[in-house]
Design an enzyme around this catalytic site. Structure first.
Site, mmCIF file in Angstrom:
data_model
loop_
_atom_site.group_PDB
_atom_site.id
_atom_site.type_symbol
_atom_site.label_atom_id
_atom_site.label_comp_id
_atom_site.label_asym_id
_atom_site.label_seq_id
_atom_site.Cartn_x
_atom_site.Cartn_y
_atom_site.Cartn_z
ATOM 1 C CG HIS A 120 53.856 33.798 -62.288
ATOM 2 N ND1 HIS A 120 53.339 33.086 -61.257
ATOM 3 C CD2 HIS A 120 53.084 34.922 -62.391
ATOM 4 C CE1 HIS A 120 52.315 33.756 -60.732
ATOM 5 N NE2 HIS A 120 52.152 34.867 -61.405
ATOM 6 C CG ASP A 172 32.889 50.245 -54.110
ATOM 7 O OD1 ASP A 172 34.064 50.415 -54.510
ATOM 8 O OD2 ASP A 172 32.315 51.032 -53.356
ATOM 9 C CE LYS A 215 33.980 51.305 -50.666
ATOM 10 N NZ LYS A 215 33.688 52.538 -51.361
ATOM 11 C CD GLU A 242 48.781 37.915 -60.867
ATOM 12 O OE1 GLU A 242 47.756 38.250 -60.285
ATOM 13 O OE2 GLU A 242 49.673 37.224 -60.344
#
Lengths: 391, 391, 391, 391
Positions: free
Chosen positions: B383, B292, B218, B88
């Site tokens: 951006h 993770d 999770k 990004e």
């Protein structure tokens, strides 16, 4: 901070192998850490100006392949091999196992229900009445607001604006369709244009903040569960009693009981997802395919629904209300990421719905696998054999 | 699924360059997609058995370097360069900008408050009374339960067990400390042992499911906000009015107003985080360092707190209640990931708190930067210049 | 406000029939409204000093009687007639109908799982480390803190203190048992004493606010769902397939499907209760029996759990995690309210658990009735016949 | 249950003094409890058929008068005396104190933002695609659906239908305006008619449940916070620094700090309201005026917003997004309840917005009072002097 701590940058062309090396050497000098492997890459830095600054090299994330999985979607039709980038042992094996069950049951039916991308400005007034009256004006002037927004983009379309009054603030939430791009920046620009038009046109004074945090960008929210951000995708299957018993050693009646327990636990916990582990599959496929990796937080939310059928079969469906993904723009065009998309014939324009269907099918596969593993009791032991505990 | 669709595997040694190539060729044959770049890697497949199955190559995720950032922690002390893996555009630049502000204000103070990792089984009974009475028994037998759990691990320590009664189910939540590992699998094994001991010892019959989804693994949950999963870390700073005005072109009074608006928007939305974008920094640093990656969903939750001080300075603090990270085990030992950890002197045992402090400091930097950018109104335009819209 | 607008009060004895009349006359003079019926009461104003100020009379709330309902509790055993104060037509009839079903199925099994009442002060420090360290000190000094708290009450016992760190604040939540009183004021006094002791004893400076809103008093909260406020009570029944079919014209398989739909709807909505209408029964019985009527908001939260049994019968359980009720003190001693409690042999000391069991049984009855009515499709029509639409 | 346990009913006319006495005598016979005071009432049972079944008498709830409070609404203009039915000592005094502060600061500005009442059926299909396609059809046929709904009522107007897809279910939420009635039954009937029309007209088969629990009736929900149920009302005031200091002994800077702490505590707790105690005022005024008392659970939700102004004054606003109240129908017409409404000139048609404004002003008064009391530290002691601890 002294100048000597400053990271070296080139004002001319900063996205070069040379500058990457200069920075790695600088960091080694500063920290003593070697950056040997990080500097071993085949990506061309010239491709990176839209993706990263202060480039120093790459992290190599291993990719495993799961599947194939039979998807019976409206866009994705057939067997798909799914690339998963992960460092968590057993993950690929677990998803593959779920896909095997899916295939033996005839495949996953996938449905894209709707899709929106949002930017949510907040308009501030002197009191609640002004805020309310402004809201009415916005409703009445929707067409012109949409025209202002859409003047900045050939793809984005403003579909509707939601509104909320809190004290003297009026929160708006602009909902767009954005083609095959995720579209966060597209809708940011469009909404800025719309807000500027509003500010210039509204007969009374008004102030605004481009985001009042009701977007809600880069965070899970209940609002996203309700009012789809990205794509709302549903993957369904009827799991055959016989297949689950044979392949997973799990009885569907037991599975139904366990699922109810887990649903209730998730409700009590106030969890964003009531199934086993949507985030694992989504994070892995997102990294492999150049998605914005932070969008995992929005995308992992959802509902796992089940029904034990009279014949003992087991209907299972995952609803992902805010799956944010793209097949064009962002990181999707980087060499390895693009290859991973192409592996599923999902690169480029016109492929976003197809890709979303495959992601949803993958999540369903992973949940089938883990739900059964927890019941069958070998969840811990499979991690022992293949996974991290080995170390 | 016919046999010919099956992904090739070697029963002898599947983690080799050869098998990776066999699979890539198979996939190319099946799908027509080239996997050229995916096959260009320097990682040694022999290192991967604990991290992935069906290995086919790597995805190259570009790494940019942000910082340095001055951290005044209890473990992290000094200037740190932070590796961010992302696709990004503007992300690294934005975090760096926030770090510059931090440094000019004297650095971030970071505090690890507590740390736990959980596994949460559900025990099922015939009625609510049996469930309640079982809970009392668990309380009374905590020491023996802990002994059973800890028999499986040299590192994990069972600290306490939370309990909830719902209908005839008793949900338990085992809370462990796990050293420098994230510890999900460690506590899974330990809790299994504890549950088996309970089942064998409890004078009445009982059934259990190893996870009743109150872990909550999770997935984001309100429970994790309340009862820390991973580390609860807080990063604080007093932003000087003068620095914000000069570097960010933002007045602290305006920042206070905008932050209140955003807090309220997040509350209305039911958002997991009330600041701008914790997930961006966490996802990027997690990927770079072999965490993770799915744990971003738990880790991004939190609270951004602020206070406009009488002298016009601005106190800002981010509280991350469930930051799950490790400096040992999992993907942390892979070549590039390890280098990225070493860059911050965060690889190996005894470094987890230090790493957590740097992550929290990074999140704070990113929130300072984006909050100011939204106010200063150049969020969209930055951006445009650097980011994805370029394409 | 001019003096002539001021409500008349007597500094000597304000709780008299005379002063009530003076105020009614004053109000009639000021507003033109008659207060004839409001002034017709048999309650003795001398009994009211602990219950109300500026007394002007009473509102007459009609009471209907539901039941009897067979409760097989640990405290409530036998058939109970339940007084419901309401102005909503069909409510009493609906609860009575559910009770009939309960009786035909052998009665409700009720279980009080645990009970706590809380006051939750917030302690403020200079930074997060001080807040954390204070928390450790609180843990180490629990016994003395409890002694300070309990010095103010002969009934309340401090059981444990929960803690949360957010930025530089340490939120504590003192959990007490309070006998047969609801205990909000009792624990307020006790916690004030504890806080004052802490402030005087803690070696460093600290400031506190007696309530940091994590109590959470007089509002629903997810925290109360998790960590019982008041009593956590569970009511269970196995509904016989035959009885439901005969009395309610509902098939248990259909009921199971409908309940899943409603559970999912409630989850999507972020509802405090996932069953049909706990609040109706609780509000009505609370008003009839002199409970603090605002506590309905905490008490109505809960979970309705179900299971379709292999023989077609239907297990149903309601878990009320924060049922706040009393059989002593507050409004329970007023003449009509006390009679309504006595009707169930629930007035006075030692009766709170019994009363809580009857409330839970009542909620279950109402949910059985309304769930079946929605399915059977005569929910609207029964309102038409008996209820408000008649007007 | 034997016949002799059955509550006596008259098939001819059950709403008579005689039948009430028959039932009281029956209950006394069965339970030994006297029902003397319960039988002393002046209400005419003939007025009660739409409000209650199995009538046995009344509960006398004491009413105190708070105020007056200056309301500067769009409907409520002037000084209002507010009747509060409660048994909680100090409540009336506390609200009155807040009203005094309000008056000295010039009164409360109140705004009704919008109003809706809902019924939310769930339509069930064979798969997610059918559910989605049905949703599109509903959108396209809105006008005819509205006609079907409105055929049942002269007052209710269907404004819009919200939709959500979860697995193979399509949840609809019909939003109506309902004049001066709360309207739950009105919209139930209308939605039933609409659903029957849909079922008969939709070209494919469909099943529905009249409520899928997304209404969400008689329970708090986040959905109601977002999408107003009942009236969304906002009450605002600028509290003068000098008045707070003089009357409440509270400095506005301290109040600002304390409010932030309480807001954060409420956010952590997942509370339905982030201010001190909306439920107290709402419950008391609801009971006094014949509102459906169970609606307190929806109505108490909301947001308390504040801003410390540069001159030291304190802006405070309460936003109540789901205030459900009526001035006509239900219990509003009973003698004492009607008088309490008339006291505020709020009985009958055309008064609902006015009444809602007064309720919101009352909530604000109570929050000012309690927030200041907690800070000033005499919260506990005022309960001691006037309240329940006296006993």
């Amino acid at each position: 901070m002294s100048d000597e701590s400053r990271i070296p940058r080139s004002t001319e062309n900063d996205h070069t192998n040379e500058m990457a090396k200069v920075r790695r050497d600088f960091l080694t000098h500063k920290t003593g850490a070697e950056l040997k492997y990080t500097g071993e890459y085949t990506i061309n830095p010239e491709e990176l100006p839209g993706n990263i600054e202060n480039f120093i090299g790459v992290v190599q994330m291993p990719v495993g392949i799961a599947g194939p999985v039979q998807v019976n979607g409206e866009y994705a039709k057939g067997l798909f091999y799914v690339p998963l980038a992960t460092t968590e042992g057993t993950l690929v094996a677990s998803y593959s196992r779920g896909m095997r069950v899916i295939n033996e049951c005839g495949g996953v039916k996938t449905t894209v229900v709707e899709q929106f991308m949002q930017r949510a400005p907040a308009f501030i007034f002197n009191d609640a009445r002004e805020a309310r009256d402004f809201g009415l004006w916005v409703e009445e002037n929707f067409d012109q607001i949409a025209a202002a927004a859409e003047s900045t983009t050939s793809i984005g379309k403003l579909k509707h604006i939601q509104q909320w009054s809190v004290s003297k603030t009026r929160y708006l939430r602009f909902n767009y369709t954005t083609g095959d791009a995720a579209g966060q920046n597209m809708v940011g620009k469009a909404t800025l244009a719309a807000c500027e038009w509003i500010k210039a046109t509204y007969p009374h004074e008004c102030q605004y903040l481009l985001s009042g945090n009701m977007d809600t960008d880069k965070k899970h929210s209940h609002l996203n569960m309700l009012h789809s951000r990205g794509k709302r995708v549903i993957a369904e299957i009827v799991l055959k009693k016989e297949v689950l018993a044979r392949v997973m050693k799990v009885d569907t009646q037991v599975l139904a009981k366990a699922t109810v327990l887990a649903n209730t636990g998730a409700l009590m916990a106030g969890a964003a997802y009531n199934g086993p582990h949507s985030a694992n599959g989504i994070a892995s496929i997102f990294i492999a395919t150049g998605q914005d990796e932070a969008n995992v937080v929005e995308s992992h939310a959802g509902l796992l629904s089940h029904e034990l059928l009279p014949n003992g079969d087991f209907y299972l469906a995952v609803t992902l209300p805010s799956l944010i993904c793209a097949t064009y723009g962002g990181g999707t065009g980087l060499p390895t990421q693009r290859e991973c998309l192409e592996l599923m014939d999902c690169y480029g324009k016109g492929k976003a719905n197809k890709f979303a269907e495959i992601v949803a099918a993958t999540v369903l596969a992973g949940d089938i696998s883990l739900a059964c593993a927890v019941i069958a009791g070998h969840w811990v032991s499979s991690h022992d054999k293949m996974g991290r505990n080995r170390r």
